[in-house]
Scaffold this motif. Structure first.
Motif, PDB file in Angstrom:
ATOM      1  N   UNK A 284       9.857  10.227   8.945  1.00 26.61           N
ATOM      2  CA  UNK A 284       8.587  10.598   8.322  1.00 26.61           C
ATOM      3  C   UNK A 284       8.193   9.642   7.197  1.00 26.61           C
ATOM      4  N   UNK A 285       9.146   8.846   6.699  1.00 27.69           N
ATOM      5  CA  UNK A 285       8.857   7.883   5.642  1.00 27.69           C
ATOM      6  C   UNK A 285       8.576   6.474   6.172  1.00 27.69           C
ATOM      7  N   UNK A 286       8.469   6.331   7.492  1.00 25.49           N
ATOM      8  CA  UNK A 286       8.149   5.031   8.082  1.00 25.49           C
ATOM      9  C   UNK A 286       6.660   4.749   7.936  1.00 25.49           C
ATOM     10  N   UNK A 287       6.321   3.459   7.879  1.00 27.73           N
ATOM     11  CA  UNK A 287       4.915   3.060   7.777  1.00 27.73           C
ATOM     12  C   UNK A 287       4.694   1.744   8.498  1.00 27.73           C
ATOM     13  N   UNK A 288       3.421   1.394   8.681  1.00 27.56           N
ATOM     14  CA  UNK A 288       3.072   0.126   9.316  1.00 27.56           C
ATOM     15  C   UNK A 288       2.477  -0.855   8.314  1.00 27.56           C
ATOM     16  N   UNK A 289       2.374  -0.460   7.049  1.00 25.09           N
ATOM     17  CA  UNK A 289       1.711  -1.264   6.022  1.00 25.09           C
ATOM     18  C   UNK A 289       2.662  -1.547   4.872  1.00 25.09           C
ATOM     19  N   UNK A 290       2.669  -2.792   4.408  1.00 28.93           N
ATOM     20  CA  UNK A 290       3.434  -3.104   3.199  1.00 28.93           C
ATOM     21  C   UNK A 290       2.879  -2.289   2.037  1.00 28.93           C
ATOM     22  N   UNK A 291       3.774  -1.677   1.259  1.00 26.51           N
ATOM     23  CA  UNK A 291       3.307  -0.702   0.281  1.00 26.51           C
ATOM     24  C   UNK A 291       3.361  -1.116  -1.168  1.00 26.51           C
ATOM     25  N   UNK A 292       3.979  -2.250  -1.496  1.00 22.41           N
ATOM     26  CA  UNK A 292       4.062  -2.692  -2.888  1.00 22.41           C
ATOM     27  C   UNK A 292       3.067  -3.822  -3.141  1.00 22.41           C
ATOM     28  N   UNK A 293       2.942  -4.216  -4.407  1.00 23.20           N
ATOM     29  CA  UNK A 293       2.035  -5.297  -4.787  1.00 23.20           C
ATOM     30  C   UNK A 293       2.736  -6.231  -5.769  1.00 23.20           C
ATOM     31  N   UNK A 294       2.397  -7.500  -5.678  1.00 21.92           N
ATOM     32  CA  UNK A 294       2.954  -8.527  -6.560  1.00 21.92           C
ATOM     33  C   UNK A 294       2.153  -8.501  -7.865  1.00 21.92           C
ATOM     34  N   UNK A 295       2.619  -7.688  -8.806  1.00 24.42           N
ATOM     35  CA  UNK A 295       1.942  -7.523 -10.094  1.00 24.42           C
ATOM     36  C   UNK A 295       2.935  -7.857 -11.202  1.00 24.42           C
ATOM     37  N   UNK A 296       2.645  -8.894 -11.971  1.00 25.28           N
ATOM     38  CA  UNK A 296       3.511  -9.287 -13.074  1.00 25.28           C
ATOM     39  C   UNK A 296       3.291  -8.345 -14.260  1.00 25.28           C
ATOM     40  N   UNK A 297       4.382  -7.913 -14.875  1.00 25.44           N
ATOM     41  CA  UNK A 297       4.340  -6.908 -15.931  1.00 25.44           C
ATOM     42  C   UNK A 297       5.092  -7.391 -17.165  1.00 25.44           C
TER      43      UNK A 297
END
Length: 418
Positions: A284-297
Protein backbone atom coordinates in the motif's frame (compact mmCIF):
# COMPACT_ATOMS: atom_id res chain seq x y z
CA UNK A 1 14.94 24.06 -16.26
CA UNK A 2 16.18 27.62 -16.69
CA UNK A 3 14.97 30.96 -15.39
CA UNK A 4 11.61 32.13 -16.77
CA UNK A 5 11.95 35.85 -17.51
CA UNK A 6 9.38 38.28 -16.10
CA UNK A 7 8.65 41.93 -16.82
CA UNK A 8 9.11 42.37 -13.03
CA UNK A 9 12.86 43.05 -13.19
CA UNK A 10 13.62 41.97 -9.59
CA UNK A 11 12.24 38.50 -10.40
CA UNK A 12 15.05 37.88 -12.88
CA UNK A 13 18.03 37.96 -10.53
CA UNK A 14 19.77 34.77 -9.46
CA UNK A 15 19.50 35.63 -5.77
CA UNK A 16 15.76 36.27 -5.55
CA UNK A 17 13.80 33.41 -3.96
CA UNK A 18 10.72 34.45 -5.93
CA UNK A 19 11.28 34.24 -9.69
CA UNK A 20 8.50 33.55 -12.18
CA UNK A 21 9.36 29.85 -11.79
CA UNK A 22 8.16 30.00 -8.18
CA UNK A 23 5.09 32.22 -7.56
CA UNK A 24 4.48 31.14 -3.95
CA UNK A 25 1.21 31.89 -2.16
CA UNK A 26 0.96 33.95 1.03
CA UNK A 27 -1.25 36.33 2.98
CA UNK A 28 -0.30 39.98 3.49
CA UNK A 29 -1.54 43.33 4.68
CA UNK A 30 -0.31 46.90 4.22
CA UNK A 31 -0.81 49.56 6.90
CA UNK A 32 -4.34 49.08 8.26
CA UNK A 33 -5.70 46.98 5.40
CA UNK A 34 -7.30 43.59 6.02
CA UNK A 35 -5.06 40.56 5.34
CA UNK A 36 -5.66 39.02 1.92
CA UNK A 37 -4.09 36.58 -0.52
CA UNK A 38 -0.98 37.53 -2.45
CA UNK A 39 1.62 35.97 -4.75
CA UNK A 40 5.33 36.77 -4.39
CA UNK A 41 7.18 37.84 -7.53
CA UNK A 42 10.67 39.32 -7.13
CA UNK A 43 10.53 42.18 -4.63
CA UNK A 44 6.76 42.49 -4.89
CA UNK A 45 3.49 40.87 -3.91
CA UNK A 46 0.71 40.62 -6.46
CA UNK A 47 -2.54 41.58 -4.72
CA UNK A 48 -4.79 38.70 -5.77
CA UNK A 49 -8.02 40.20 -4.46
CA UNK A 50 -7.42 43.37 -6.49
CA UNK A 51 -6.49 41.38 -9.60
CA UNK A 52 -9.68 39.36 -9.27
CA UNK A 53 -11.79 42.51 -8.77
CA UNK A 54 -10.24 43.93 -11.95
CA UNK A 55 -11.41 40.87 -13.89
CA UNK A 56 -7.89 39.69 -14.71
CA UNK A 57 -8.35 36.33 -12.97
CA UNK A 58 -11.51 34.30 -12.61
CA UNK A 59 -12.01 31.31 -10.32
CA UNK A 60 -14.94 28.96 -9.88
CA UNK A 61 -15.55 30.67 -6.53
CA UNK A 62 -15.84 34.46 -6.32
CA UNK A 63 -13.97 36.22 -3.53
CA UNK A 64 -11.62 33.31 -2.77
CA UNK A 65 -8.64 35.71 -2.72
CA UNK A 66 -10.20 38.37 -0.51
CA UNK A 67 -9.61 36.18 2.54
CA UNK A 68 -6.79 35.79 5.08
CA UNK A 69 -6.03 32.22 3.95
CA UNK A 70 -5.65 30.08 0.82
CA UNK A 71 -7.92 27.25 1.99
CA UNK A 72 -10.80 28.16 -0.32
CA UNK A 73 -8.48 28.03 -3.33
CA UNK A 74 -7.02 24.71 -2.15
CA UNK A 75 -10.45 23.13 -2.02
CA UNK A 76 -11.06 23.90 -5.72
CA UNK A 77 -8.64 21.10 -6.60
CA UNK A 78 -5.61 20.38 -8.80
CA UNK A 79 -7.20 21.39 -12.12
CA UNK A 80 -7.95 24.88 -10.80
CA UNK A 81 -4.50 25.07 -9.19
CA UNK A 82 -2.90 24.37 -12.58
CA UNK A 83 -5.09 26.92 -14.40
CA UNK A 84 -4.34 29.58 -11.77
CA UNK A 85 -0.58 29.03 -12.01
CA UNK A 86 -0.68 29.14 -15.81
CA UNK A 87 -2.69 32.37 -15.77
CA UNK A 88 -0.30 34.00 -13.28
CA UNK A 89 2.71 33.09 -15.39
CA UNK A 90 0.95 34.37 -18.50
CA UNK A 91 0.28 37.74 -16.81
CA UNK A 92 3.79 38.12 -15.39
CA UNK A 93 5.97 36.71 -18.16
CA UNK A 94 8.28 39.03 -20.09
CA UNK A 95 6.36 40.58 -22.96
CA UNK A 96 2.93 39.86 -21.47
CA UNK A 97 0.05 41.85 -22.99
CA UNK A 98 -1.32 42.19 -19.45
CA UNK A 99 1.63 44.12 -18.00
CA UNK A 100 -0.03 47.54 -17.98
CA UNK A 101 -3.20 46.16 -16.43
CA UNK A 102 -1.42 44.11 -13.77
CA UNK A 103 1.39 46.47 -12.73
CA UNK A 104 -0.79 48.73 -10.51
CA UNK A 105 -1.58 45.73 -8.28
CA UNK A 106 2.02 45.04 -7.28
CA UNK A 107 2.76 45.88 -3.64
CA UNK A 108 6.38 46.27 -2.44
CA UNK A 109 7.27 43.26 -0.33
CA UNK A 110 9.23 45.48 2.06
CA UNK A 111 6.07 47.47 2.87
CA UNK A 112 3.90 44.44 3.67
CA UNK A 113 3.24 42.45 6.82
CA UNK A 114 3.03 38.71 6.26
CA UNK A 115 0.51 36.50 8.02
CA UNK A 116 -0.31 32.81 8.31
CA UNK A 117 -0.93 31.66 4.73
CA UNK A 118 -3.57 29.08 5.67
CA UNK A 119 -5.98 27.95 8.32
CA UNK A 120 -4.31 24.85 9.75
CA UNK A 121 -7.02 22.21 10.05
CA UNK A 122 -4.92 19.58 11.83
CA UNK A 123 -1.20 19.13 12.45
CA UNK A 124 0.68 15.84 12.38
CA UNK A 125 4.42 15.57 12.91
CA UNK A 126 6.43 12.64 11.59
CA UNK A 127 9.76 11.07 12.50
CA UNK A 128 10.92 10.20 8.99
CA UNK A 129 14.60 11.21 8.88
CA UNK A 130 16.74 8.10 9.23
CA UNK A 131 19.94 9.84 10.37
CA UNK A 132 18.01 11.82 12.99
CA UNK A 133 16.31 8.66 14.29
CA UNK A 134 19.68 6.90 14.54
CA UNK A 135 21.26 9.88 16.28
CA UNK A 136 18.43 10.10 18.80
CA UNK A 137 18.73 6.38 19.47
CA UNK A 138 22.45 6.74 20.12
CA UNK A 139 21.87 9.73 22.42
CA UNK A 140 18.91 8.39 24.38
CA UNK A 141 19.46 4.61 24.33
CA UNK A 142 23.17 4.28 23.65
CA UNK A 143 22.56 2.57 20.30
CA UNK A 144 21.84 3.91 16.78
CA UNK A 145 19.64 0.88 16.09
CA UNK A 146 16.25 1.92 14.79
CA UNK A 147 12.99 0.86 16.45
CA UNK A 148 11.67 -2.40 15.00
CA UNK A 149 8.87 -0.63 13.12
CA UNK A 150 10.85 2.29 11.72
CA UNK A 151 11.84 0.83 8.34
CA UNK A 152 8.27 -0.35 7.71
CA UNK A 153 6.06 2.57 8.71
CA UNK A 154 6.12 6.39 8.69
CA UNK A 155 5.96 7.07 12.44
CA UNK A 156 4.12 10.21 13.57
CA UNK A 157 2.07 11.81 16.30
CA UNK A 158 -0.88 14.21 16.27
CA UNK A 159 0.18 17.71 17.28
CA UNK A 160 -1.62 20.96 18.02
CA UNK A 161 -2.89 23.06 15.12
CA UNK A 162 -3.39 25.94 17.58
CA UNK A 163 0.36 26.13 18.19
CA UNK A 164 1.32 26.68 14.52
CA UNK A 165 2.46 30.27 13.91
CA UNK A 166 3.93 32.21 11.02
CA UNK A 167 7.59 33.18 10.79
CA UNK A 168 8.45 36.22 12.89
CA UNK A 169 6.20 35.24 15.78
CA UNK A 170 8.07 35.23 19.10
CA UNK A 171 7.94 32.03 21.15
CA UNK A 172 7.91 32.01 24.95
CA UNK A 173 10.10 29.42 26.61
CA UNK A 174 7.61 26.78 27.80
CA UNK A 175 6.95 25.79 31.38
CA UNK A 176 6.51 22.15 32.20
CA UNK A 177 7.44 19.15 34.29
CA UNK A 178 10.87 17.59 34.04
CA UNK A 179 12.87 15.23 36.19
CA UNK A 180 16.61 15.16 36.76
CA UNK A 181 18.12 11.64 36.64
CA UNK A 182 19.16 11.78 40.30
CA UNK A 183 15.97 13.42 41.62
CA UNK A 184 13.24 11.61 43.52
CA UNK A 185 10.50 13.93 42.27
CA UNK A 186 9.91 15.95 39.10
CA UNK A 187 9.96 19.75 39.19
CA UNK A 188 7.91 22.39 37.37
CA UNK A 189 9.41 25.38 35.62
CA UNK A 190 10.89 26.77 32.40
CA UNK A 191 12.50 24.30 30.02
CA UNK A 192 16.30 24.25 30.27
CA UNK A 193 16.85 22.22 27.09
CA UNK A 194 14.98 24.13 24.40
CA UNK A 195 15.60 22.95 20.86
CA UNK A 196 14.57 23.28 17.23
CA UNK A 197 13.78 20.72 14.58
CA UNK A 198 14.55 21.51 10.95
CA UNK A 199 11.63 20.18 8.92
CA UNK A 200 9.56 20.64 5.79
CA UNK A 201 5.79 20.93 6.08
CA UNK A 202 3.44 19.49 3.44
CA UNK A 203 0.04 21.17 3.11
CA UNK A 204 -2.89 18.97 2.12
CA UNK A 205 -4.99 20.79 -0.47
CA UNK A 206 -7.91 18.43 -1.07
CA UNK A 207 -9.74 16.16 1.32
CA UNK A 208 -10.51 12.47 1.58
CA UNK A 209 -13.52 11.30 3.53
CA UNK A 210 -13.48 9.50 6.84
CA UNK A 211 -13.58 5.76 6.24
CA UNK A 212 -11.82 5.90 2.86
CA UNK A 213 -8.23 5.22 1.80
CA UNK A 214 -5.89 6.71 -0.80
CA UNK A 215 -2.86 5.51 -2.73
CA UNK A 216 0.55 7.19 -2.51
CA UNK A 217 0.03 8.59 -6.03
CA UNK A 218 -3.35 10.02 -5.03
CA UNK A 219 -1.79 11.47 -1.90
CA UNK A 220 0.91 13.17 -3.95
CA UNK A 221 -1.76 14.85 -6.10
CA UNK A 222 -3.55 16.06 -2.95
CA UNK A 223 -0.54 18.05 -1.69
CA UNK A 224 -1.01 21.74 -2.47
CA UNK A 225 2.49 22.83 -1.52
CA UNK A 226 5.28 22.98 1.03
CA UNK A 227 6.61 25.30 3.75
CA UNK A 228 9.67 25.36 5.96
CA UNK A 229 8.76 24.12 9.44
CA UNK A 230 10.47 24.47 12.81
CA UNK A 231 8.97 22.15 15.40
CA UNK A 232 10.28 23.80 18.58
CA UNK A 233 11.00 21.12 21.20
CA UNK A 234 11.52 21.18 24.97
CA UNK A 235 13.75 18.14 25.34
CA UNK A 236 13.66 17.96 29.15
CA UNK A 237 9.86 18.17 29.26
CA UNK A 238 9.59 15.70 26.39
CA UNK A 239 11.99 13.24 27.99
CA UNK A 240 9.91 13.00 31.17
CA UNK A 241 6.48 12.78 29.57
CA UNK A 242 6.82 10.88 26.29
CA UNK A 243 6.58 7.30 27.60
CA UNK A 244 4.25 5.55 27.03
CA UNK A 245 2.10 7.74 24.75
CA UNK A 246 4.61 9.99 23.00
CA UNK A 247 5.16 13.78 22.74
CA UNK A 248 2.74 16.13 24.48
CA UNK A 249 3.62 19.40 26.26
CA UNK A 250 7.22 19.29 25.10
CA UNK A 251 5.91 19.91 21.56
CA UNK A 252 2.67 21.83 22.13
CA UNK A 253 3.98 25.37 22.69
CA UNK A 254 5.05 26.40 19.19
CA UNK A 255 5.61 25.28 15.61
CA UNK A 256 6.80 27.96 13.17
CA UNK A 257 6.27 27.88 9.40
CA UNK A 258 7.55 30.07 6.59
CA UNK A 259 5.06 32.64 5.26
CA UNK A 260 4.98 31.42 1.65
CA UNK A 261 3.47 28.18 0.36
CA UNK A 262 5.67 26.94 -2.47
CA UNK A 263 3.40 24.88 -4.70
CA UNK A 264 4.17 21.32 -5.66
CA UNK A 265 4.05 22.50 -9.28
CA UNK A 266 6.93 24.93 -8.67
CA UNK A 267 8.99 22.11 -7.17
CA UNK A 268 8.35 19.59 -9.97
CA UNK A 269 11.74 20.18 -11.69
CA UNK A 270 13.47 19.22 -8.43
CA UNK A 271 11.76 15.87 -7.77
CA UNK A 272 14.04 13.10 -6.61
CA UNK A 273 13.60 9.53 -5.45
CA UNK A 274 13.39 8.31 -1.89
CA UNK A 275 16.53 6.38 -0.81
CA UNK A 276 16.87 2.64 -1.41
CA UNK A 277 14.67 0.69 0.99
CA UNK A 278 16.49 -1.34 3.60
CA UNK A 279 13.28 -3.31 4.17
CA UNK A 280 10.64 -3.79 1.49
CA UNK A 281 7.64 -1.60 2.18
CA UNK A 282 4.19 -3.12 2.28
CA UNK A 283 2.36 -2.80 -1.07
CA UNK A 284 0.00 0.00 0.00
CA UNK A 285 3.04 2.30 0.34
CA UNK A 286 4.22 1.71 -3.25
CA UNK A 287 4.08 4.56 -5.76
CA UNK A 288 4.95 5.39 -9.35
CA UNK A 289 6.22 8.93 -8.65
CA UNK A 290 9.41 10.15 -7.00
CA UNK A 291 8.26 11.74 -3.77
CA UNK A 292 11.12 13.89 -2.46
CA UNK A 293 12.60 17.18 -3.69
CA UNK A 294 16.14 18.52 -3.93
CA UNK A 295 15.78 21.45 -1.53
CA UNK A 296 18.86 22.87 0.19
CA UNK A 297 18.24 23.78 3.84
CA UNK A 298 20.10 25.78 6.48
CA UNK A 299 19.78 26.52 10.22
CA UNK A 300 21.09 29.80 11.68
CA UNK A 301 21.30 31.13 15.25
CA UNK A 302 21.68 34.79 16.27
CA UNK A 303 22.03 35.75 19.96
CA UNK A 304 20.36 38.90 21.23
CA UNK A 305 22.50 41.92 20.40
CA UNK A 306 24.65 40.12 17.83
CA UNK A 307 25.04 41.80 14.45
CA UNK A 308 24.97 38.57 12.45
CA UNK A 309 23.74 35.00 12.61
CA UNK A 310 25.90 31.87 12.74
CA UNK A 311 25.20 29.07 10.29
CA UNK A 312 24.85 25.90 12.36
CA UNK A 313 23.83 23.31 9.81
CA UNK A 314 23.23 22.73 6.10
CA UNK A 315 21.39 19.72 4.73
CA UNK A 316 18.83 18.74 2.08
CA UNK A 317 15.20 17.59 2.06
CA UNK A 318 16.27 14.65 -0.12
CA UNK A 319 17.85 13.13 3.04
CA UNK A 320 14.39 12.00 4.17
CA UNK A 321 13.53 8.28 4.18
CA UNK A 322 9.77 8.70 3.69
CA UNK A 323 8.09 11.22 1.38
CA UNK A 324 5.17 13.45 2.32
CA UNK A 325 2.95 11.45 -0.03
CA UNK A 326 3.86 8.20 1.75
CA UNK A 327 3.16 9.87 5.09
CA UNK A 328 -0.22 11.13 3.87
CA UNK A 329 -1.15 7.73 2.42
CA UNK A 330 -0.32 5.99 5.69
CA UNK A 331 -2.15 8.66 7.70
CA UNK A 332 -5.37 7.90 5.78
CA UNK A 333 -4.82 4.13 5.56
CA UNK A 334 -6.87 3.33 8.66
CA UNK A 335 -9.80 5.46 7.53
CA UNK A 336 -8.69 8.79 9.00
CA UNK A 337 -10.28 11.62 7.05
CA UNK A 338 -7.86 14.25 5.75
CA UNK A 339 -8.87 17.88 5.18
CA UNK A 340 -7.76 20.85 3.13
CA UNK A 341 -5.35 22.72 5.38
CA UNK A 342 -3.94 19.67 7.14
CA UNK A 343 -0.24 20.20 7.85
CA UNK A 344 2.23 17.30 7.86
CA UNK A 345 5.67 17.88 9.39
CA UNK A 346 8.36 15.77 7.75
CA UNK A 347 10.33 15.06 10.90
CA UNK A 348 13.82 16.38 11.58
CA UNK A 349 16.05 16.42 8.50
CA UNK A 350 19.64 15.41 9.24
CA UNK A 351 22.47 14.13 7.08
CA UNK A 352 25.35 11.79 7.92
CA UNK A 353 27.81 14.55 8.85
CA UNK A 354 27.56 16.66 12.00
CA UNK A 355 27.39 19.76 9.81
CA UNK A 356 24.08 18.39 8.50
CA UNK A 357 22.31 17.73 11.82
CA UNK A 358 18.89 19.35 12.03
CA UNK A 359 18.54 19.82 15.80
CA UNK A 360 20.64 21.19 18.65
CA UNK A 361 20.11 17.91 20.50
CA UNK A 362 22.26 16.31 17.82
CA UNK A 363 24.66 19.21 17.27
CA UNK A 364 25.53 19.36 21.00
CA UNK A 365 24.98 15.62 21.52
CA UNK A 366 22.42 16.24 24.28
CA UNK A 367 24.48 19.07 25.76
CA UNK A 368 27.71 17.12 26.14
CA UNK A 369 29.49 18.85 23.23
CA UNK A 370 28.94 22.65 23.29
CA UNK A 371 29.35 24.45 19.96
CA UNK A 372 30.78 27.93 19.40
CA UNK A 373 29.00 30.73 17.55
CA UNK A 374 30.72 33.32 15.36
CA UNK A 375 30.32 35.78 18.26
CA UNK A 376 32.51 33.57 20.45
CA UNK A 377 29.59 32.51 22.64
CA UNK A 378 28.91 28.84 23.21
CA UNK A 379 25.61 27.00 23.19
CA UNK A 380 24.21 23.57 23.87
CA UNK A 381 20.53 24.55 23.67
CA UNK A 382 18.63 27.80 23.01
CA UNK A 383 18.96 30.71 25.43
CA UNK A 384 16.44 33.53 25.89
CA UNK A 385 16.86 36.17 23.21
CA UNK A 386 18.26 33.78 20.62
CA UNK A 387 16.74 33.98 17.15
CA UNK A 388 16.63 30.77 15.13
CA UNK A 389 16.15 30.93 11.38
CA UNK A 390 15.52 28.22 8.81
CA UNK A 391 16.23 28.89 5.15
CA UNK A 392 15.54 26.74 2.14
CA UNK A 393 15.65 26.84 -1.65
CA UNK A 394 15.66 24.50 -4.62
CA UNK A 395 18.47 25.58 -6.96
CA UNK A 396 17.96 25.63 -10.73
CA UNK A 397 19.99 26.94 -13.67
CA UNK A 398 20.42 30.62 -12.80
CA UNK A 399 17.48 30.77 -10.42
CA UNK A 400 16.17 29.42 -7.13
CA UNK A 401 12.77 28.53 -5.74
CA UNK A 402 12.72 29.79 -2.17
CA UNK A 403 10.34 29.83 0.78
CA UNK A 404 11.26 32.98 2.67
CA UNK A 405 12.74 32.67 6.15
CA UNK A 406 11.18 30.63 8.95
CA UNK A 407 12.24 32.62 11.99
CA UNK A 408 11.44 32.92 15.67
CA UNK A 409 12.95 34.54 18.75
CA UNK A 410 12.77 32.88 22.17
CA UNK A 411 11.35 35.05 24.95
CA UNK A 412 11.54 34.24 28.69
CA UNK A 413 8.98 31.87 30.11
CA UNK A 414 5.70 33.35 31.30
CA UNK A 415 5.55 33.31 35.07
CA UNK A 416 3.12 30.64 36.21
CA UNK A 417 0.43 31.85 38.66
CA UNK A 418 1.19 31.05 42.29
Amino acid sequence: MTLMKSWVASANTADTPFPLNNLPYGVFSVDDSEPRCGVAIGDYILDMAAVEDAGLIELDEDGAFDLPFWNDVMELGPEVWAKLRARLQDMLVEGSADQAAVEPYLVPLAAAELHMPLLVAEYTDFYAGKQHAQNMGAILRGSPDLPANWLHIPIGYNGRASSVVVSGTDIHRPNGQSKAPDADMPSFGPSKRLDIELEMGAIVGTSCDHGTTITVDQADAMIFGYVLLNDWSARDIQGWEYQPLGPFQGKAFGTSISPWIVTTAALEPFRTATPPREKELLPYLNSTTDGLFDIELEVLMQPAGADKATSLSKTNYSRMYYSAAEQLCHHASGGCGMSAGDLLGSGTISGPEKSEYGSLMELSWAGREPFTLDTGETRTFIEDGDTLTLRGAAKGDGYQVGFGACEGTILPAIKFPA
